[in-house]
Design a protein around this motif. Structure first.
Motif, PDB file in Angstrom:
ATOM      1  N   UNK A  45     102.864 133.760  60.555  1.00 53.76           N
ATOM      2  CA  UNK A  45     101.418 133.621  60.418  1.00 53.76           C
ATOM      3  C   UNK A  45     100.716 134.790  61.106  1.00 53.76           C
ATOM      4  N   UNK A  46     101.243 135.127  62.282  1.00 52.73           N
ATOM      5  CA  UNK A  46     100.639 136.233  63.030  1.00 52.73           C
ATOM      6  C   UNK A  46     100.724 137.519  62.210  1.00 52.73           C
ATOM      7  N   UNK A  47     101.925 137.741  61.646  1.00 48.58           N
ATOM      8  CA  UNK A  47     102.139 138.960  60.872  1.00 48.58           C
ATOM      9  C   UNK A  47     101.213 138.983  59.655  1.00 48.58           C
ATOM     10  N   UNK A  48     101.106 137.829  58.994  1.00 48.88           N
ATOM     11  CA  UNK A  48     100.270 137.757  57.791  1.00 48.88           C
ATOM     12  C   UNK A  48      98.811 138.062  58.118  1.00 48.88           C
ATOM     13  N   UNK A  49      98.320 137.435  59.208  1.00 49.87           N
ATOM     14  CA  UNK A  49      96.901 137.638  59.509  1.00 49.87           C
ATOM     15  C   UNK A  49      96.639 139.076  59.958  1.00 49.87           C
ATOM     16  N   UNK A  50      97.578 139.643  60.712  1.00 49.85           N
ATOM     17  CA  UNK A  50      97.388 141.031  61.144  1.00 49.85           C
ATOM     18  C   UNK A  50      97.455 141.978  59.945  1.00 49.85           C
ATOM     19  N   UNK A  51      98.407 141.686  59.022  1.00 48.58           N
ATOM     20  CA  UNK A  51      98.536 142.515  57.822  1.00 48.58           C
ATOM     21  C   UNK A  51      97.271 142.440  56.983  1.00 48.58           C
ATOM     22  N   UNK A  52      96.628 141.306  57.022  1.00 47.51           N
ATOM     23  CA  UNK A  52      95.413 141.157  56.210  1.00 47.51           C
ATOM     24  C   UNK A  52      94.180 141.675  56.946  1.00 47.51           C
ATOM     25  N   UNK A  53      94.386 142.261  58.086  1.00 42.39           N
ATOM     26  CA  UNK A  53      93.262 142.939  58.731  1.00 42.39           C
ATOM     27  C   UNK A  53      92.652 142.237  59.924  1.00 42.39           C
ATOM     28  N   UNK A  54      93.347 141.208  60.455  1.00 35.91           N
ATOM     29  CA  UNK A  54      92.790 140.542  61.630  1.00 35.91           C
ATOM     30  C   UNK A  54      92.836 141.495  62.818  1.00 35.91           C
ATOM     31  N   UNK A  55      91.877 141.385  63.689  1.00 38.78           N
ATOM     32  CA  UNK A  55      91.838 142.277  64.831  1.00 38.78           C
ATOM     33  C   UNK A  55      92.812 141.835  65.902  1.00 38.78           C
ATOM     34  N   UNK A  56      92.831 140.524  66.142  1.00 33.93           N
ATOM     35  CA  UNK A  56      93.749 140.022  67.165  1.00 33.93           C
ATOM     36  C   UNK A  56      94.168 138.602  66.799  1.00 33.93           C
ATOM     37  N   UNK A  57      95.062 138.086  67.606  1.00 33.00           N
ATOM     38  CA  UNK A  57      95.694 136.824  67.299  1.00 33.00           C
ATOM     39  C   UNK A  57      95.926 136.080  68.603  1.00 33.00           C
ATOM     40  N   UNK A  58      95.377 134.878  68.725  1.00 30.91           N
ATOM     41  CA  UNK A  58      95.557 134.110  69.960  1.00 30.91           C
ATOM     42  C   UNK A  58      96.187 132.769  69.627  1.00 30.91           C
ATOM     43  N   UNK A  59      97.251 132.431  70.351  1.00 25.39           N
ATOM     44  CA  UNK A  59      97.933 131.166  70.094  1.00 25.39           C
ATOM     45  C   UNK A  59      97.433 130.081  71.026  1.00 25.39           C
ATOM     46  N   UNK A  60      97.229 128.908  70.469  1.00 24.08           N
ATOM     47  CA  UNK A  60      96.869 127.758  71.300  1.00 24.08           C
ATOM     48  C   UNK A  60      98.094 127.310  72.079  1.00 24.08           C
ATOM     49  N   UNK A  61      98.010 126.824  73.280  1.00 23.77           N
ATOM     50  CA  UNK A  61      96.769 126.761  74.058  1.00 23.77           C
ATOM     51  C   UNK A  61      96.493 128.096  74.770  1.00 23.77           C
ATOM     52  N   UNK A  62      95.228 128.445  74.869  1.00 27.22           N
ATOM     53  CA  UNK A  62      94.865 129.708  75.530  1.00 27.22           C
ATOM     54  C   UNK A  62      93.804 129.430  76.587  1.00 27.22           C
ATOM     55  N   UNK A  63      93.662 130.351  77.510  1.00 22.99           N
ATOM     56  CA  UNK A  63      92.642 130.202  78.556  1.00 22.99           C
ATOM     57  C   UNK A  63      91.412 130.985  78.159  1.00 22.99           C
ATOM     58  N   UNK A  64      90.297 130.645  78.771  1.00 19.81           N
ATOM     59  CA  UNK A  64      89.036 131.328  78.467  1.00 19.81           C
ATOM     60  C   UNK A  64      89.169 132.833  78.698  1.00 19.81           C
ATOM     61  N   UNK A  65      89.937 133.149  79.729  1.00 17.32           N
ATOM     62  CA  UNK A  65      90.099 134.554  80.097  1.00 17.32           C
ATOM     63  C   UNK A  65      90.746 135.352  78.956  1.00 17.32           C
ATOM     64  N   UNK A  66      91.766 134.716  78.338  1.00 20.61           N
ATOM     65  CA  UNK A  66      92.444 135.395  77.227  1.00 20.61           C
ATOM     66  C   UNK A  66      91.472 135.676  76.099  1.00 20.61           C
TER      67      UNK A  66
END
Lengths: 132, 483
Positions: free
Chosen positions: A88-109
């Motif tokens: 999924x990460x690869x697909x979204x990045x290939x389609x032009x996503x700027x970044x990718x964050x996986x849940x769970x994440x902190x506000x800082x991330x």
């Protein structure tokens, strides 16, 4: 320099927490739970940064990504997903996503990702990050 | 009967058949030879009789005309008759005709005595007394020859009867033997094969009930049935292991779905705690709201975990009474994530007044989860999943899982309940889901049926009796095996 940010996640708490944090940093934040509502808003307004969940009931985050970039290529799209798989990460990045964050994440991330996006926007168009 | 094995029985019949056949040959040979002998004897007796008639004819002529020629002819034929008699007496002594021959012999001697009186020419004159004596002696000779001939005829006809009788008796014996053999083969081979064929078809559909030893036919097939039942027992224990591994496999699918599902509340908790943890000042009210959020999200996560645990629980054949509607909704909830991810819309048409049913909660949940998962798989690009449940006539409940997916091709429809049959790619499906489901429904005394139109969708219909009696003997102690 306040940025126009749209946050889309079908979990309301995600929007609530991010909105509170990012607004404190001086950004204009709009949050959506329903992807269809977000889409109609995206059609009417160009955002600097779009944060979207990938897996949602009515619509796929990847579709949102494509829609946003089609309308405004310079908008930075940050993907969130609980499905932190490489594909999924690869697909979204290939389609032009700027970044990718996986849940769970902190506000800082998320703040760091947003900052990176701001930097990128400034590099592309110094002095007018919002593109106005 | 049961102490003699089938092979021994069949061998016995074959040997007996060969023995009867071999015995038949000498008996028929003997009878035909005897008949032949008697025909020769009859011919001899006829010659003798005819010659004696000739003797008498010339005797009559002589007595009428008193001519020498007639007397000579009479003598000539008497001579011939005597020769024939001595030949016959030699032959017939052997054939136990002693008394008849002896009588003829005596009559001939008597006749000769009177006839000799005419040997000198002077005796050609008539003598009434001697003539009468000669005539009487002649009559006696004819009568004795006649008796002998008749006896001989009777013996020929008796021998002919025997020659016909024995082959018939042997054929009858062969027929009886053949019928008994056929009966044994049908009872011990054909019927058991039929029985086992039927049982095998059931096994192919996942029903592992052994063949009962109840009726006579089944007892007769003893060895085969015992061997078959051993195999079925073995298969069933394997099947139970397969059900377990199948569950683990579906658990894997579920876990990945649940992982996503769990991530949401965890993420919410992380974010909210993060806000609380920040050094920013906030009102007590705000803090309470955030704490409330954390609590709610933690409970949500625990609910997901509970569902998972419920599904993975070890005991599989606990038989209890439960609410079918609740089970179906719970199953839909377990599959919810999978359903959502595939953009499938669920239509809940479960009758709220469903009767409580008794059965294996865990097993049935597995069946419905399997049907729902399959339905969702068939609708990768989205579609409508309809779950119907209602009471049927005859104390039954009917549950239907209908999808608007790809449907099942007619050519493979008969195989979908077969173990290891799958249409999914290698590594994606074990091909055990439906066969296992079939087995579980069968054990509940229910039925599972499928209707499908390629390109239009599929309906699986499960009919269950409200009060199921699971034969405890057929359900292995899974607690032990699964532990």
């Amino acid at each position: 320099m306040p940025l126009k940010i749209l946050i889309l996640d079908d979990e309301p708490i995600v929007g609530q927490r991010l909105k509170a944090t990012l607004e404190k940093e001086g950004h204009n934040v709009e949050t959506f739970v329903n992807p269809l509502e977000a889409v109609s808003r995206l059609e009417g307004k160009t955002f600097d940064i779009v944060v979207t969940d990938i897996r949602m009931d009515d619509m796929d985050g990847i579709e949102i990504l494509e829609l946003v970039l089609q309308k405004s290529a310079r908008t930075k799209v940050i993907m969130i997903t609980g499905y932190a798989t490489l594909e999924v990460a690869r697909e979204s990045l290939a389609k032009g996503a700027f970044d990718f964050i996986a849940k769970p994440f902190k506000l800082k991330e998320m703040r760091q990702a947003i900052e990176k996006a701001v930097d990128a926007l400034q590099q592309e168009n110094p002095g007018n990050p919002a593109g106005n | 009967m049961s102490t003699i094995t089938l092979q021994l029985k069949l061998r016995l019949f074959i040997y007996l058949g060969i023995a009867i056949f071999l015995l038949n040959i000498p008996v028929i040979y003997f009878e035909i030879t005897k008949l032949n002998q008697r025909l020769v004897n009859l011919e001899l007796a006829e010659d003798l009789y005819n010659t004696i008639l000739e003797v008498r004819r010339y005797e009559k002529n002589f007595l009428l005309y008193h001519d020498r020629e007639s007397l000579l002819s009479n003598r000539f034929y008497f001579q011939q008759a005597s020769e024939l008699f001595s030949k016959a007496s030699m032959q017939f002594q052997k054939s136990f005709l002693g008394s008849d021959i002896a009588q003829l012999g005596k009559a001939l001697q008597e006749y000769e005595k009177f006839e000799k009186l005419y040997s000198n020419p002077s005796a050609l004159t008539t003598n009434e007394r001697i003539e009468t004596k000669l005539r009487n002696a002649g009559k006696d000779v004819v009568a004795a020859a006649d008796t002998l001939l008749k006896m001989q005829r009777r013996r020929v006809s008796r021998a002919a009867g025997n020659a016909l009788k024995w082959p018939l008796i042997f054929m009858g014996a062969m027929l009886v033997l053949f019928l008994i053999g056929a009966k044994i083969i049908i009872a011990d081979v054909v019927r058991p094969f039929g029985l086992i064929e039927k049982a095998m078809q059931k096994v192919a559909h996942g029903d592992f009930s052994p063949i009962p030893y109840g009726n006579k036919n089944e007892r007769r097939a003893g060895h085969m049935v015992a061997a078959f039942n051993r195999m079925v027992q073995e298969l069933e224990s394997r099947e139970e292991q397969v059900i377990h591994s199948r569950k683990i496999a579906s658990l894997g699918t579920l876990v990945s779905g649940c992982a996503h599902e769990l991530n949401n509340p965890i993420n919410n908790i992380v974010l909210t705690a993060d806000v609380l943890n920040s050094k920013r000042e906030m009102t007590t009210e705000r803090q309470e709201q955030l704490m409330g959020d954390i609590l709610n999200q933690a409970l949500r996560a625990s609910e997901i975990v509970k569902n998972l645990l419920e599904f993975s629980r070890a005991e599989t054949s606990v038989h209890k009474e439960f609410d079918l509607a609740a089970l179906l909704r719970e199953t839909m909830r377990i599959a919810e994530n999978h359903i959502k991810l595939s953009h499938v819309t669920v239509h809940d048409k479960i009758d709220d007044n469903l009767p409580r049913i008794s059965g294996n909660h865990q097993g049935l949940q597995q069946v419905f989860l399997n049907l729902i998962t399959n339905a969702v798989h068939a609708m990768e690009g989205g579609g409508n999943l309809t779950i119907r449940a209602q009471r049927e006539n005859g104390n039954k409940v009917k549950v239907q899982v209908e999808d608007t997916g790809t449907g099942i091709d007619e050519s493979i429809l008969p195989h979908i309940f077969d173990p290891f049959f799958t249409t999914k790619d290698v590594g994606k499906g074990t091909g055990l889901g439906l066969s296992v489901s079939y087995g579980i429904i069968k054990k509940h005394g229910g039925q599972i049926q499928v209707q499908s139109k390629p390109g239009r969708g599929t309906i699986f219909t499960v009919t269950l009796p409200v009060h199921t009696k699971i034969d405890q003997d057929l359900t292995p102690p899974c607690g032990e095996r699964m532990a």
